[in-house]
Design a protein around this motif. Structure first.
Motif, PDB file in Angstrom:
ATOM      1  N   PRO A  45       0.848  -1.195   0.000  1.00  0.00           N
ATOM      2  CA  PRO A  45       0.000   0.000   0.000  1.00  0.00           C
ATOM      3  C   PRO A  45       0.891   1.255   0.000  1.00  0.00           C
ATOM      4  CG  PRO A  45      -0.781  -1.582   1.617  1.00  0.00           C
ATOM      5  CD  PRO A  45       0.551  -2.081   1.126  1.00  0.00           C
ATOM      6  N   VAL A  46       0.389   2.311  -0.632  1.00  0.00           N
ATOM      7  CA  VAL A  46       1.170   3.529  -0.840  1.00  0.00           C
ATOM      8  C   VAL A  46       0.386   4.738  -0.349  1.00  0.00           C
ATOM      9  CG1 VAL A  46       2.134   5.043  -2.626  1.00  0.00           C
ATOM     10  CG2 VAL A  46       2.341   2.575  -2.854  1.00  0.00           C
ATOM     11  N   GLN A  47       1.115   5.698   0.181  1.00  0.00           N
ATOM     12  CA  GLN A  47       0.523   6.983   0.512  1.00  0.00           C
ATOM     13  C   GLN A  47       1.424   8.076  -0.049  1.00  0.00           C
ATOM     14  OE1 GLN A  47      -0.882   7.381   4.474  1.00  0.00           O
ATOM     15  NE2 GLN A  47      -1.403   9.533   4.225  1.00  0.00           N
ATOM     16  N   HIS A  48       0.835   8.999  -0.818  1.00  0.00           N
ATOM     17  CA  HIS A  48       1.573  10.130  -1.371  1.00  0.00           C
ATOM     18  C   HIS A  48       1.300  11.348  -0.502  1.00  0.00           C
ATOM     19  CE1 HIS A  48       2.462   7.830  -4.980  1.00  0.00           C
ATOM     20  NE2 HIS A  48       1.186   7.505  -5.038  1.00  0.00           N
ATOM     21  N   VAL A  52       5.749  19.358  -4.485  1.00  0.00           N
ATOM     22  CA  VAL A  52       6.724  18.378  -4.009  1.00  0.00           C
ATOM     23  C   VAL A  52       5.934  17.170  -3.522  1.00  0.00           C
ATOM     24  CG1 VAL A  52       8.571  17.875  -2.374  1.00  0.00           C
ATOM     25  CG2 VAL A  52       8.376  20.175  -3.371  1.00  0.00           C
ATOM     26  N   VAL A  53       6.276  15.990  -4.051  1.00  0.00           N
ATOM     27  CA  VAL A  53       5.550  14.760  -3.739  1.00  0.00           C
ATOM     28  C   VAL A  53       6.524  13.741  -3.154  1.00  0.00           C
ATOM     29  CG1 VAL A  53       4.106  12.899  -4.643  1.00  0.00           C
ATOM     30  CG2 VAL A  53       3.983  15.189  -5.674  1.00  0.00           C
ATOM     31  N   PHE A  54       6.178  13.215  -2.003  1.00  0.00           N
ATOM     32  CA  PHE A  54       6.960  12.193  -1.319  1.00  0.00           C
ATOM     33  C   PHE A  54       6.073  10.956  -1.228  1.00  0.00           C
ATOM     34  CE2 PHE A  54       8.971   9.830   1.983  1.00  0.00           C
ATOM     35  CZ  PHE A  54      10.266  10.291   2.117  1.00  0.00           C
ATOM     36  N   THR A  55       6.585   9.803  -1.621  1.00  0.00           N
ATOM     37  CA  THR A  55       5.819   8.558  -1.603  1.00  0.00           C
ATOM     38  C   THR A  55       6.279   7.680  -0.449  1.00  0.00           C
ATOM     39  OG1 THR A  55       5.516   8.648  -3.992  1.00  0.00           O
ATOM     40  CG2 THR A  55       5.210   6.503  -2.933  1.00  0.00           C
ATOM     41  N   LEU A  56       5.302   7.246   0.337  1.00  0.00           N
ATOM     42  CA  LEU A  56       5.564   6.319   1.449  1.00  0.00           C
ATOM     43  C   LEU A  56       4.959   4.965   1.116  1.00  0.00           C
ATOM     44  CD1 LEU A  56       4.593   8.616   4.443  1.00  0.00           C
ATOM     45  CD2 LEU A  56       6.859   7.663   4.022  1.00  0.00           C
ATOM     46  N   PHE A  57       5.701   3.921   1.413  1.00  0.00           N
ATOM     47  CA  PHE A  57       5.203   2.557   1.240  1.00  0.00           C
ATOM     48  C   PHE A  57       4.915   1.957   2.612  1.00  0.00           C
ATOM     49  CE2 PHE A  57       7.968   3.212  -2.471  1.00  0.00           C
ATOM     50  CZ  PHE A  57       7.075   2.921  -3.487  1.00  0.00           C
ATOM     51  N   GLN A  58       3.823   1.232   2.719  1.00  0.00           N
ATOM     52  CA  GLN A  58       3.541   0.494   3.950  1.00  0.00           C
ATOM     53  C   GLN A  58       4.266  -0.846   3.836  1.00  0.00           C
ATOM     54  OE1 GLN A  58      -0.599  -0.193   4.839  1.00  0.00           O
ATOM     55  NE2 GLN A  58      -0.153  -1.068   6.844  1.00  0.00           N
ATOM     56  N   ARG A  59       5.476  -0.869   4.380  1.00  0.00           N
ATOM     57  CA  ARG A  59       6.323  -2.056   4.283  1.00  0.00           C
ATOM     58  C   ARG A  59       5.776  -3.187   5.161  1.00  0.00           C
ATOM     59  NH1 ARG A  59       9.168   2.089   5.709  1.00  0.00           N
ATOM     60  NH2 ARG A  59       9.958   1.150   7.599  1.00  0.00           N
ATOM     61  N   GLU A  85      -1.281   2.629  11.421  1.00  0.00           N
ATOM     62  CA  GLU A  85      -1.029   3.761  12.317  1.00  0.00           C
ATOM     63  C   GLU A  85       0.397   4.292  12.135  1.00  0.00           C
ATOM     64  OE1 GLU A  85      -2.332   0.782  13.415  1.00  0.00           O
ATOM     65  OE2 GLU A  85      -4.404   1.512  13.566  1.00  0.00           O
ATOM     66  N   ASN A  86       1.374   3.392  11.976  1.00  0.00           N
ATOM     67  CA  ASN A  86       2.753   3.817  11.747  1.00  0.00           C
ATOM     68  C   ASN A  86       2.900   4.516  10.397  1.00  0.00           C
ATOM     69  OD1 ASN A  86       3.600   2.856  14.204  1.00  0.00           O
ATOM     70  ND2 ASN A  86       4.572   1.030  13.397  1.00  0.00           N
ATOM     71  N   LEU A  87       2.199   4.007   9.382  1.00  0.00           N
ATOM     72  CA  LEU A  87       2.224   4.648   8.072  1.00  0.00           C
ATOM     73  C   LEU A  87       1.667   6.065   8.179  1.00  0.00           C
ATOM     74  CD1 LEU A  87       2.728   4.455   4.988  1.00  0.00           C
ATOM     75  CD2 LEU A  87       0.355   3.645   4.802  1.00  0.00           C
ATOM     76  N   GLU A 145      18.261  -2.403   7.403  1.00  0.00           N
ATOM     77  CA  GLU A 145      17.138  -2.319   6.471  1.00  0.00           C
ATOM     78  C   GLU A 145      17.290  -1.077   5.600  1.00  0.00           C
ATOM     79  OE1 GLU A 145      12.251  -1.916   6.454  1.00  0.00           O
ATOM     80  OE2 GLU A 145      13.313  -1.872   8.365  1.00  0.00           O
ATOM     81  N   VAL A 146      17.027  -1.237   4.294  1.00  0.00           N
ATOM     82  CA  VAL A 146      17.098  -0.115   3.356  1.00  0.00           C
ATOM     83  C   VAL A 146      15.674   0.293   2.989  1.00  0.00           C
ATOM     84  CG1 VAL A 146      17.899   0.668   1.095  1.00  0.00           C
ATOM     85  CG2 VAL A 146      19.314  -0.903   2.448  1.00  0.00           C
ATOM     86  N   VAL A 147      15.389   1.582   3.163  1.00  0.00           N
ATOM     87  CA  VAL A 147      14.070   2.129   2.849  1.00  0.00           C
ATOM     88  C   VAL A 147      14.216   3.060   1.655  1.00  0.00           C
ATOM     89  CG1 VAL A 147      12.117   3.470   3.701  1.00  0.00           C
ATOM     90  CG2 VAL A 147      13.373   1.966   5.267  1.00  0.00           C
ATOM     91  N   HIS A 148      13.504   2.733   0.566  1.00  0.00           N
ATOM     92  CA  HIS A 148      13.531   3.566  -0.637  1.00  0.00           C
ATOM     93  C   HIS A 148      12.479   4.660  -0.494  1.00  0.00           C
ATOM     94  CE1 HIS A 148      14.059   4.822  -4.715  1.00  0.00           C
ATOM     95  NE2 HIS A 148      12.788   4.590  -4.994  1.00  0.00           N
ATOM     96  N   ASN A 149      12.889   5.909  -0.741  1.00  0.00           N
ATOM     97  CA  ASN A 149      11.999   7.058  -0.592  1.00  0.00           C
ATOM     98  C   ASN A 149      11.905   7.833  -1.897  1.00  0.00           C
ATOM     99  OD1 ASN A 149      11.558   7.069   2.465  1.00  0.00           O
ATOM    100  ND2 ASN A 149      13.769   6.959   2.293  1.00  0.00           N
TER     101      ASN A 149
END
Length: 133
Positions: free
Chosen positions: A4-7, A96-103, A109-111, A79-83
């Motif tokens: 799942p993704v959140q922009h 400006v757009v930042f993409t977060l992934f729910q790893r 809640e953490n996302l 752990e490597v987190v791609h941003n």
């Protein structure tokens, strides 16, 4: 399987070139990115920053004319987190757009907490850039 993704995005009343020029300099990160509010220094091709989690390593996308500010963060546990991060033209201004992934293992809640922190960081970036000039 995709995650799942959140922009998270914000408009900045500056041209994309100005936003990119400032945000692409790793040495500016501690001014606007709370997660990297400590010192940052270059070690070879990698930047090392102090964060609330401890020392992290950051590798940035090469300088480019497309507004790509992607960066990989290696956490203290390895752990490597791609941003993914982009500066997009929005008429005469920027988005400006930042993409977060729910790893895996990350709660909703953490996302959301991460998304809130990213928004605060982008708001700080906006304030800094709009005060310049």
């Amino acid at each position: 399987m995709s995650w799942p993704v959140q922009h998270v995005s914000i408009s900045i009343n500056r041209t994309p070139d100005k936003v990119y020029a400032y945000a692409a300099k790793p040495e500016n990160l501690p001014e606007w990115a709370a997660g990297l509010s400590g010192s940052i220094r270059r070690v070879g091709e990698t930047w090392v920053a102090d964060s609330p989690m401890g020392q992290v390593k950051i590798r940035f996308a090469p300088e480019n004319s497309f507004g790509i500010l992607d960066h990989d963060v290696t956490l203290p546990n390895g752990e490597v987190v791609h941003n993914p991060m982009r500066v997009l033209r929005n008429d005469t201004e920027s988005e400006v757009v930042f993409t977060l992934f729910q790893r895996p293992g990350m709660s909703l809640e953490n996302l959301q907490s991460d998304a809130n922190q990213v928004f605060e960081d982008l708001l700080k970036l906006k304030m800094i850039l709009e005060e310049k000039d």
